[in-house]
Design a protein around this motif. Structure first.
Motif, mmCIF file in Angstrom:
data_model
loop_
_atom_site.group_PDB
_atom_site.id
_atom_site.type_symbol
_atom_site.label_atom_id
_atom_site.label_comp_id
_atom_site.label_asym_id
_atom_site.label_seq_id
_atom_site.Cartn_x
_atom_site.Cartn_y
_atom_site.Cartn_z
ATOM 1 N N SER A 28 0.817 -1.204 0.000
ATOM 2 C CA SER A 28 0.000 0.000 0.000
ATOM 3 C C SER A 28 0.859 1.266 0.000
ATOM 4 O O SER A 28 0.590 2.212 -0.738
ATOM 5 C CB SER A 28 -0.930 0.003 1.218
ATOM 6 N N ILE A 210 -5.512 4.534 -4.856
ATOM 7 C CA ILE A 210 -5.404 3.204 -4.230
ATOM 8 C C ILE A 210 -4.773 3.317 -2.851
ATOM 9 O O ILE A 210 -5.223 2.692 -1.879
ATOM 10 C CB ILE A 210 -4.577 2.263 -5.130
ATOM 11 N N GLN A 211 -3.734 4.144 -2.752
ATOM 12 C CA GLN A 211 -3.091 4.315 -1.444
ATOM 13 C C GLN A 211 -4.031 4.977 -0.440
ATOM 14 O O GLN A 211 -4.090 4.581 0.730
ATOM 15 C CB GLN A 211 -1.826 5.144 -1.589
ATOM 16 N N THR A 214 -6.438 2.401 0.958
ATOM 17 C CA THR A 214 -5.916 1.219 1.657
ATOM 18 C C THR A 214 -5.006 1.539 2.838
ATOM 19 O O THR A 214 -5.108 0.896 3.884
ATOM 20 C CB THR A 214 -5.142 0.330 0.669
#
Length: 317
Positions: A28, A210-211, A214
Motif C-alpha cells: 500500500s 489506491i493508497q 488502503t
C-alpha cells in the motif's frame, strides 16, 4: 521456539505471525510512494511531440507567431526539469512532515500534490496554458521527493530486524515497476495518443487513490508512535499488528532504550543541524559513502534516458 512452531514472546529472530499485515502495508505504501517516482519519470516520454505542438500552438494563439524549434525545446526541457526541482522541494519537506504528521499520514497527505497536479494537466488545454504543465510537474516532483524519503523510513521502522534489508529494498522494486508500467501505459494503443496525452499525465492519480483507500487501514510506524509521540500503548498495538500477534518483548525493549537515549541526548546537548553533521569527525566517513553512492546513482544519466528517449530517437532518424 516451541514444538508447534510458535514464537516465544521475547524471541525476535522470527516473526510472531504470518507477516500479512506487514506485506500489505509495504504494498500500500509502495504503490503510492516510490512507484510514483518511477511512473512519473517514464510517462513524460511518450507525449513529447504532442506537448511540444501544444506549446507552439498556445504561443501562436497568444502572440500570433510561432516559436523556433530551439525555443520549443527549451520550454520542453523546462517542463521535464520541473520534476527534479519539485523533487528537491519535496526532499526538504519530508523531514518536517514525517515528524509533524507521522510517516503514514505524511504519505497520505502527499497525494494532495498529485491530485492538484492532475487537475492542472487536465485543464491546461481549456485554459490554453502550457505553464500549467510546468506547475503540475513541480507538484508531481514534490510528491516523489517526499515519498522517496519517507517511504524507506516507514518501511525500516515497521519491519523486524531480520527483514529490514529486504523490506527497504522493495522501494527500488516499486520504482522499477513504476518505470515499466509508465512505459506500457504510454503506448499509443493505450494513453500515448494525441487526444489522450493529458489523461496519461494525470493517470498517476490512480495509484494515489489506491493508497488513500488502503493505507489508512494499516498501522503507523511503531518507532514514531513511541519516540516522537510518546504513546506507548499505540506503539504496542501497532507493533503487534505488524508482527501478526503480540508485540515482541525484545523489539519493544530496544525501542524503549532508544527513546531513553534520545531523551538523555536532548537534555545534555542540542539536536544536530545539517551543518553540524558535516563538522562531526565521527560521521565524516559515513557521509562520504552516502554522498558518493547517491551522487553516482543520480548522475549516471539513467533518468535523462527515460525523460528524453522519444526525443533522442526522433532526432537520430
Amino acid at each position: 521456539m516451541t514444538s508447534t512452531g510458535e514464537t516465544k514472546p521475547g524471541d525476535t529472530s522470527r516473526p510472531s505471525g504470518n507477516g500479512r499485515t506487514l506485506a500489505l502495508t509495504v504494498c500500500s505504501a509502495g504503490i503510492g510512494g516510490t512507484f510514483q517516482y518511477g511512473y512519473n519519470i517514464s510517462i513524460i516520454n511518450a507525449p513529447t511531440s504532442y506537448i511540444q505542438s501544444f506549446i507552439n500552438d498556445t504561443y501562436v494563439e497568444r502572440w500570433g507567431t510561432g516559436l523556433d524549434i530551439p525555443q520549443v525545446t527549451i520550454l520542453w526541457t523546462l517542463i521535464v526539469s520541473a520534476f527534479s526541482l519539485g523533487g528537491l522541494i519535496g526532499a526538504l519537506l519530508a523531514g518536517p512532515m514525517s515528524v509533524h504528521c507521522g510517516r503514514k499520514n505524511s504519505l497520505l497527505v502527499n497525494n494532495v500534490f498529485l491530485f492538484v497536479g492532475a487537475i492542472l494537466v487536465l485543464t491546461c488545454k481549456a485554459a490554453k496554458s502550457f505553464e500549467m504543465i510546468i506547475l503540475a510537474r513541480i507538484l508531481v516532483g514534490i510528491n516523489s521527493g517526499v515519498s522517496m524519503n519517507i517511504q524507506p523510513m516507514y518501511f525500516g521502522e515497521s519491519a523486524p530486524t531480520h527483514l529490514r534489508g529486504a523490506v527497504a529494498f522493495s522501494s527500488a522494486v516499486f520504482t522499477a515497476f513504476g518505470i515499466f508500467l509508465g512505459q506500457v501505459v504510454g503506448l499509443t494503443e493505450l494513453l500515448g495518443s494525441k487526444p489522450l496525452w493529458t489523461y496519461l499525465l494525470a493517470s498517476n492519480t490512480l495509484p494515489g487513490l489506491i493508497q488513500l483507500l488502503t493505507l489508512p487501514w494499516f498501522p503507523e510506524s511503531p518507532r514514531y508512535l513511541l519516540i516522537d509521540r510518546g504513546d506507548r500503548e499505540a506503539c504496542l498495538h501497532a507493533l503487534g499488528r505488524l508482527r501478526g500477534g503480540e508485540a515482541p518483548v525484545l523489539e519493544m525493549e530496544e525501542l524503549c532504550r532508544e527513546q531513553q537515549q534520545l531523551v538523555n541526548n536532548r537534555s545534555g546537548a542540542a539536536s544536530k543541524t545539517p551543518w553540524s553533521l558535516f563538522k562531526d569527525r565521527d560521521l565524516r566517513s559515513q557521509l562520504r559513502i552516502v554522498m558518493a553512492a547517491s551522487s553516482a546513482m543520480m548522475l549516471c544519466g539513467n533518468d535523462s534516458i527515460y525523460f528524453y528517449a522519444s526525443y533522442i530517437f526522433l532526432e537520430a532518424v
